[in-house]
Design a protein around this motif. Sequence first.
Motif, mmCIF file in Angstrom:
data_model
loop_
_atom_site.group_PDB
_atom_site.id
_atom_site.type_symbol
_atom_site.label_atom_id
_atom_site.label_comp_id
_atom_site.label_asym_id
_atom_site.label_seq_id
_atom_site.Cartn_x
_atom_site.Cartn_y
_atom_site.Cartn_z
ATOM 1 N N HIS A 224 0.848 -1.191 0.000
ATOM 2 C CA HIS A 224 0.000 0.000 0.000
ATOM 3 C C HIS A 224 0.885 1.244 0.000
ATOM 4 O O HIS A 224 1.675 1.442 0.913
ATOM 5 N N HIS A 225 0.750 2.031 -1.051
ATOM 6 C CA HIS A 225 1.646 3.168 -1.254
ATOM 7 C C HIS A 225 0.983 4.483 -0.843
ATOM 8 O O HIS A 225 -0.250 4.552 -0.696
ATOM 9 N N PRO A 226 1.780 5.538 -0.661
ATOM 10 C CA PRO A 226 1.213 6.849 -0.325
ATOM 11 C C PRO A 226 0.287 7.358 -1.435
ATOM 12 O O PRO A 226 0.315 6.889 -2.579
ATOM 13 N N LEU A 227 -0.528 8.344 -1.087
ATOM 14 C CA LEU A 227 -1.452 8.978 -2.022
ATOM 15 C C LEU A 227 -0.992 10.395 -2.322
ATOM 16 O O LEU A 227 -0.358 11.043 -1.484
ATOM 17 N N LEU A 228 -1.343 10.884 -3.504
ATOM 18 C CA LEU A 228 -1.128 12.296 -3.792
ATOM 19 C C LEU A 228 -2.248 13.095 -3.136
ATOM 20 O O LEU A 228 -3.438 12.783 -3.312
ATOM 21 N N ILE A 229 -1.840 14.089 -2.366
ATOM 22 C CA ILE A 229 -2.775 14.856 -1.538
ATOM 23 C C ILE A 229 -2.898 16.274 -2.073
ATOM 24 O O ILE A 229 -1.902 16.938 -2.372
ATOM 25 N N GLU A 230 -4.135 16.758 -2.166
ATOM 26 C CA GLU A 230 -4.410 18.115 -2.612
ATOM 27 C C GLU A 230 -4.215 19.090 -1.445
ATOM 28 O O GLU A 230 -4.097 18.675 -0.282
ATOM 29 N N PRO A 231 -4.178 20.386 -1.723
ATOM 30 C CA PRO A 231 -3.928 21.366 -0.657
ATOM 31 C C PRO A 231 -4.891 21.288 0.528
ATOM 32 O O PRO A 231 -4.530 21.644 1.651
ATOM 33 N N ASP A 232 -6.122 20.811 0.290
ATOM 34 C CA ASP A 232 -7.092 20.724 1.390
ATOM 35 C C ASP A 232 -6.924 19.442 2.206
ATOM 36 O O ASP A 232 -7.708 19.172 3.110
ATOM 37 N N LEU A 273 2.698 14.111 -0.872
ATOM 38 C CA LEU A 273 2.456 12.687 -0.690
ATOM 39 C C LEU A 273 2.060 12.434 0.758
ATOM 40 O O LEU A 273 2.693 12.954 1.677
ATOM 41 N N SER A 274 1.006 11.636 0.947
ATOM 42 C CA SER A 274 0.648 11.255 2.306
ATOM 43 C C SER A 274 1.759 10.416 2.898
ATOM 44 O O SER A 274 2.481 9.721 2.199
ATOM 45 N N GLN A 275 1.910 10.473 4.180
ATOM 46 C CA GLN A 275 2.975 9.744 4.871
ATOM 47 C C GLN A 275 2.368 8.659 5.750
ATOM 48 O O GLN A 275 1.297 8.814 6.315
ATOM 49 N N GLY A 276 3.086 7.554 5.882
ATOM 50 C CA GLY A 276 2.626 6.489 6.766
ATOM 51 C C GLY A 276 1.624 5.597 6.078
ATOM 52 O O GLY A 276 1.169 5.838 4.963
ATOM 53 N N VAL A 277 1.255 4.525 6.746
ATOM 54 C CA VAL A 277 0.326 3.529 6.220
ATOM 55 C C VAL A 277 -0.732 3.260 7.277
ATOM 56 O O VAL A 277 -0.448 3.232 8.464
ATOM 57 N N HIS A 278 -1.979 3.079 6.844
ATOM 58 C CA HIS A 278 -3.053 2.714 7.769
ATOM 59 C C HIS A 278 -2.708 1.418 8.479
ATOM 60 O O HIS A 278 -2.376 0.424 7.845
#
Length: 281
Positions: A224-232, A273-278
Amino acid sequence: MTRTRFAPSPNGPLHLGHAYAAMVAHDTARARGGTFVLRIEDIDGARSRPEFVEEFFRDLEWLGLAWDGDAVFQSHRLASYAAAGDRLRAMGLLYPCTCTRAEIAAAAHETSPDGPVYPGTCRGREVNPAQAAWRLDVAKAMALTGPLEWVDEEAGPQTAVPQVFGDAVLLRKDLPASYHLAATLDDTADGITVVTRGMDLFPATHVHRLLQALLDLPVPTWLHHPLLIEPDGRKMAKRRGAPSLADRRRAGEDGPAIIRALRDGVLPTGLSLSQGVHQTP
């Protein structure tokens, strides 16, 4: 041999978040001398549009992410979903449910990563199966399988806890199968050994691991990889109008340069990029 897959749904154009997911699957396979599969998840009724499939092909070629063999389509596998549903019904593990989302939200006392936990309203109740979705009786299923584990390459060993979702829908009223059932069966059909996908789907893997045990399916590892995160702070999404890869391609942007930047963690202004994994819910 390692086999990975990228599995977009043709209900809208691809964006940079999809490019990142495709890159992870592609690069994981290539680094291990394996195979990269392209699967089109096209069972979303009228929302699945053939013109998007052709755009997906062009987008991936433009990015320089070559898949192996012909693309495979979920719409060619409807019989396998029905057969799995019949098998689970014969095991006494599915029951029909006519509850609406509003009714579930009003009756639910717990929440899961997917929203309100279904409180079991239709379990043991007579309803018209022709107008119903079919839910998995998770408690009964777990009694059959006993404790289950799975492994994420980043987060390590996990104990499966599908019960935190309540009784998940496997066969929908409006579609041949839910994501949980279709993706699990398809990964087996495609011989996938490493399931790469965004960390937002980490919790769903608990349900998928249970389905693998019930249906005697092989168990892959997950990444499970990080996600691209928008400014919000939310992940990029088609429905919020994230710029499409097709628009970038037609504007003359350099596709391979975009992939090189994503590999290096260099993102357009405003994205992160979001950090960490659920972890286990």
